[in-house]
Design a protein around this motif. Structure first.
Motif, PDB file in Angstrom:
ATOM      1  N   PHE A   1       0.842  -1.195   0.000  1.00 28.71           N
ATOM      2  CA  PHE A   1       0.000   0.000   0.000  1.00 28.71           C
ATOM      3  C   PHE A   1       0.881   1.251   0.000  1.00 28.71           C
ATOM      4  N   GLN A   2       0.479   2.236  -0.748  1.00 27.36           N
ATOM      5  CA  GLN A   2       1.305   3.416  -0.935  1.00 27.36           C
ATOM      6  C   GLN A   2       1.532   4.175   0.365  1.00 27.36           C
ATOM      7  N   ASN A   3       0.512   4.243   1.243  1.00 27.30           N
ATOM      8  CA  ASN A   3       0.702   4.974   2.493  1.00 27.30           C
ATOM      9  C   ASN A   3       1.793   4.334   3.351  1.00 27.30           C
ATOM     10  N   MET A   4       1.881   3.011   3.300  1.00 27.60           N
ATOM     11  CA  MET A   4       2.936   2.317   4.039  1.00 27.60           C
ATOM     12  C   MET A   4       4.300   2.556   3.404  1.00 27.60           C
ATOM     13  N   THR A   5       4.318   2.495   2.084  1.00 24.15           N
ATOM     14  CA  THR A   5       5.585   2.681   1.363  1.00 24.15           C
ATOM     15  C   THR A   5       6.155   4.066   1.604  1.00 24.15           C
ATOM     16  N   GLU A   6       5.304   5.080   1.580  1.00 28.29           N
ATOM     17  CA  GLU A   6       5.749   6.458   1.761  1.00 28.29           C
ATOM     18  C   GLU A   6       6.338   6.683   3.148  1.00 28.29           C
ATOM     19  N   GLU A   7       5.893   5.912   4.130  1.00 25.09           N
ATOM     20  CA  GLU A   7       6.357   6.111   5.511  1.00 25.09           C
ATOM     21  C   GLU A   7       7.494   5.175   5.890  1.00 25.09           C
ATOM     22  N   TYR A   8       7.858   4.274   4.985  1.00 27.01           N
ATOM     23  CA  TYR A   8       8.788   3.208   5.344  1.00 27.01           C
ATOM     24  C   TYR A   8      10.163   3.746   5.766  1.00 27.01           C
ATOM     25  N   GLU A   9      10.713   4.670   5.021  1.00 29.26           N
ATOM     26  CA  GLU A   9      12.042   5.191   5.360  1.00 29.26           C
ATOM     27  C   GLU A   9      12.053   5.813   6.752  1.00 29.26           C
ATOM     28  N   TYR A  10      11.021   6.608   7.031  1.00 29.14           N
ATOM     29  CA  TYR A  10      10.886   7.256   8.342  1.00 29.14           C
ATOM     30  C   TYR A  10      10.806   6.213   9.449  1.00 29.14           C
ATOM     31  N   ASN A  11       9.992   5.188   9.248  1.00 25.17           N
ATOM     32  CA  ASN A  11       9.813   4.161  10.275  1.00 25.17           C
ATOM     33  C   ASN A  11      11.066   3.305  10.453  1.00 25.17           C
ATOM     34  N   LEU A  12      11.761   2.999   9.364  1.00 22.48           N
ATOM     35  CA  LEU A  12      12.961   2.179   9.467  1.00 22.48           C
ATOM     36  C   LEU A  12      14.064   2.912  10.228  1.00 22.48           C
ATOM     37  N   ALA A  13      14.231   4.199   9.951  1.00 20.04           N
ATOM     38  CA  ALA A  13      15.228   4.985  10.693  1.00 20.04           C
ATOM     39  C   ALA A  13      14.892   5.016  12.180  1.00 20.04           C
ATOM     40  N   ASN A  14      13.607   5.175  12.494  1.00 27.96           N
ATOM     41  CA  ASN A  14      13.191   5.181  13.901  1.00 27.96           C
ATOM     42  C   ASN A  14      13.358   3.808  14.543  1.00 27.96           C
ATOM     43  N   LEU A  15      13.128   2.762  13.771  1.00 28.20           N
ATOM     44  CA  LEU A  15      13.327   1.418  14.305  1.00 28.20           C
ATOM     45  C   LEU A  15      14.767   1.235  14.766  1.00 28.20           C
ATOM     46  N   ILE A  16      15.707   1.658  13.948  1.00 25.02           N
ATOM     47  CA  ILE A  16      17.123   1.519  14.301  1.00 25.02           C
ATOM     48  C   ILE A  16      17.430   2.311  15.572  1.00 25.02           C
ATOM     49  N   ARG A  17      16.955   3.548  15.630  1.00 20.34           N
ATOM     50  CA  ARG A  17      17.213   4.375  16.819  1.00 20.34           C
ATOM     51  C   ARG A  17      16.619   3.745  18.079  1.00 20.34           C
ATOM     52  N   ASP A  18      15.383   3.271  17.971  1.00 17.65           N
ATOM     53  CA  ASP A  18      14.690   2.763  19.159  1.00 17.65           C
ATOM     54  C   ASP A  18      15.230   1.409  19.613  1.00 17.65           C
ATOM     55  N   VAL A  19      15.581   0.544  18.687  1.00 19.36           N
ATOM     56  CA  VAL A  19      16.188  -0.725  19.066  1.00 19.36           C
ATOM     57  C   VAL A  19      17.494  -0.469  19.815  1.00 19.36           C
ATOM     58  N   ARG A  20      18.279   0.462  19.332  1.00 13.01           N
ATOM     59  CA  ARG A  20      19.533   0.799  20.017  1.00 13.01           C
ATOM     60  C   ARG A  20      19.267   1.333  21.419  1.00 13.01           C
ATOM     61  N   ASP A  21      18.273   2.191  21.547  1.00 13.20           N
ATOM     62  CA  ASP A  21      17.934   2.747  22.860  1.00 13.20           C
ATOM     63  C   ASP A  21      17.429   1.666  23.806  1.00 13.20           C
ATOM     64  N   ASP A  22      16.483   0.864  23.339  1.00  9.91           N
ATOM     65  CA  ASP A  22      15.842  -0.114  24.216  1.00  9.91           C
ATOM     66  C   ASP A  22      16.770  -1.250  24.609  1.00  9.91           C
ATOM     67  N   LEU A  23      17.769  -1.536  23.785  1.00  4.84           N
ATOM     68  CA  LEU A  23      18.732  -2.589  24.117  1.00  4.84           C
ATOM     69  C   LEU A  23      20.011  -2.027  24.723  1.00  4.84           C
ATOM     70  N   GLY A  24      20.100  -0.704  24.824  1.00  4.23           N
ATOM     71  CA  GLY A  24      21.222  -0.081  25.513  1.00  4.23           C
ATOM     72  C   GLY A  24      22.535  -0.121  24.777  1.00  4.23           C
ATOM     73  N   VAL A  25      22.502  -0.169  23.427  1.00  2.81           N
ATOM     74  CA  VAL A  25      23.738  -0.176  22.631  1.00  2.81           C
ATOM     75  C   VAL A  25      23.638   0.963  21.614  1.00  2.81           C
ATOM     76  N   PRO A  26      24.181   2.136  21.924  1.00  5.26           N
ATOM     77  CA  PRO A  26      23.946   3.345  21.114  1.00  5.26           C
ATOM     78  C   PRO A  26      24.313   3.222  19.640  1.00  5.26           C
ATOM     79  N   ASN A  27      25.390   2.536  19.318  1.00  4.98           N
ATOM     80  CA  ASN A  27      25.826   2.438  17.918  1.00  4.98           C
ATOM     81  C   ASN A  27      25.792   1.000  17.425  1.00  4.98           C
ATOM     82  N   LEU A  28      24.788   0.254  17.853  1.00  7.47           N
ATOM     83  CA  LEU A  28      24.654  -1.142  17.463  1.00  7.47           C
ATOM     84  C   LEU A  28      24.682  -1.273  15.932  1.00  7.47           C
ATOM     85  N   PRO A  29      25.625  -2.024  15.375  1.00  7.27           N
ATOM     86  CA  PRO A  29      25.675  -2.196  13.916  1.00  7.27           C
ATOM     87  C   PRO A  29      24.402  -2.857  13.390  1.00  7.27           C
ATOM     88  N   VAL A  30      23.930  -2.382  12.249  1.00  3.10           N
ATOM     89  CA  VAL A  30      22.682  -2.875  11.657  1.00  3.10           C
ATOM     90  C   VAL A  30      22.933  -3.257  10.202  1.00  3.10           C
TER      91      VAL A  30
END
Length: 450
Positions: free
Chosen positions: A324-353
């Motif tokens: 769906f286009q609405n999901m596709t348009e938001e994907y980059e934003y959500n993926l960047a936030n996923l990386i930031r939040d996983v690092r925060d929640d697991l306590g590894v600031p620069n966790l390689p992805v």
């Protein structure tokens, strides 16, 4: 070749079959773990020591953002438990560490001058072996893996093209290492793996398969040892790198957590994207922390290591968001936030992805096919996955690898599920291998920087 109309109809049907943004909400379990009973004794003054990453950001254990995640860290995280991170706040949240009876600092009898100064954690550098290297592998059905290991046809019972058995038989130079002399699948004792293997909607803290890495850690329940995913190519790539003549003995753990048909926009929605946090995001974090706190129970040999480091995060997902286009348009934003939040929640600031892009359709040169809306959406997902890896804040710590060249047609595959890489084991092996190589390059860069 399929016409545009037929192709479009098939892809839309697959999107509807695998779930989408409009799927009903699922029940989200309470991830609280029963508090450990404290012995009756006089209280002691408990510290509220923060993680180094919390100190760097000026965060304290008592602020609302941190308190909201105590259920997923106190008692559930081996590192937190070992160093009693946020000891007082955990105790006040009824999640105290074993043996703790903390004095109430709000009491008039409490002398704040007796409270020890807060400090950040310093890891114990004295060890008999290298710390266990842990890689968290997350995504939807293609991280689960639906490569068919053994499928045959005809009167002669021949292996179908693209099964793992067929690859061992026809490409021994590359794949014979996966079997021992007796014809059994090799188990890598230097690489452990856990797999949640849960059905859609099952968000409980569960892990249904663990052991030494070998073919068979893929698929939906209850298909144990019948399918494989990218974990096999990833594990062999990383395992071979760390266990050779140039490296000391190194034990590895792959924590694979994935559910089929899950999108990033809703199901895995990270906290920083706003709105309701995705239930599968919450379960993924809680599951990972639960496993990290239970390593010795799952793998008794860990007792001789007694220390781990969360080394990398591996992401292979994107089919549903490309529906769906609405999901596709938001994907980059959500993926960047996923990386930031996983690092925060697991306590590894620069966790390689390491990200394996959604190259299921392969490279397509036919102009008429490119005009199909769904195909453009698939390309948009891939472009978003590549774009995130180019963010300056992620320089040297995030890599996206192209997987389109690994797509195989139905003619050369054991299945016909285009959204599952045609169930082709060679494809899954190559995707995992590519993500493994990208991860190792990130880790080499990290070592050079440090």
């Amino acid at each position: 070749m399929l016409s545009v109309t037929v192709f479009f109809t098939i892809v839309v049907g697959l999107c509807q079959a695998t779930g989408n943004f409009y799927s009903p909400r699922v029940h989200v379990p309470n991830y609280n773990i029963a508090p450990i009973a404290s012995p009756s004794s006089s209280c002691v003054i408990c510290d509220d020591m923060e993680l180094p990453s919390m100190v760097e950001k000026g965060e304290t254990c008592g602020e609302p953002k941190i308190l909201a995640f105590l259920d997923m860290h106190c008692q559930a995280n081996a590192f937190w438990t070992k160093h009693k991170i946020c000891q007082y706040s955990c105790y006040q949240a009824n999640r105290g560490y074993e043996g703790d009876v903390c004095c109430d600092i709000s009491s008039s009898d409490f002398d704040e001058n007796e409270s020890p100064a807060a400090s950040h954690v310093t890891a114990n550098t004295t060890r008999s072996k290298n710390p266990l290297k842990v890689f968290l592998m997350v995504g939807q059905s293609n991280m689960q893996g639906h490569g068919i290991i053994d499928k045959r046809y005809g009167e002669n019972n021949l292996y179908k093209n693209g099964t793992l058995e067929w690859l061992v038989e026809h490409y021994p130079d590359q794949f014979s290492k996966l079997k021992d002399q007796s014809g059994e699948w090799v188990e890598r004792r230097d690489t452990w793996i856990t797999y949640n293997r849960q059905a859609i909607g099952d968000l409980e803290l569960e892990m249904h398969q663990n052991g030494n890495l070998r073919p068979g850690y893929g698929g939906d329940p209850p298909n144990s040892f019948k399918e494989m995913g990218p974990e096999l190519g990833f594990g062999w790539t990383v395992g071979d790198y760390y266990n050779n003549v140039d490296h000391d003995e190194q034990q590895i753990l792959l924590i694979k957590i994935a559910w089929g048909g899950r999108d990033l926009m809703v199901d895995y929605r990270p906290p920083s994207s706003g709105g309701q946090v995705g239930p599968y995001y919450e379960s993924m974090i809680a599951n990972a922390l639960q496993i990290l706190s239970s390593i010795e129970e799952l793998f008794p040999e860990y007792a001789s290591i007694d220390e781990y480091e969360l080394t990398g995060f591996v992401w292979h997902q994107g089919w549903n968001d490309g529906c769906f286009q609405n999901m596709t348009e938001e994907y980059e934003y959500n993926l960047a936030n996923l990386i930031r939040d996983v690092r925060d929640d697991l306590g590894v600031p620069n966790l390689p992805v390491s990200i394996g892009v959604s190259g299921f359709m392969g490279y397509h040169e036919d102009a008429s096919l490119e005009r199909a809306k769904q195909l453009r959406l698939r390309d948009d997902i891939i472009n978003a996955q590549f774009a995130v890896a180019e963010y300056p804040e992620f320089a040297g710590t995030v890599a996206s690898v192209d997987t389109r060249a690994f797509a195989r047609t139905k003619e050369y595959s054991p299945g016909d599920q285009i959204y599952h890489w045609m169930n082709n084991c060679e494809t899954y092996w190559l995707v995992g291998q590519a993500m493994g190589k990208a991860m190792l390059e990130l880790l080499d860069t990290e070592e050079e920087i440090s």
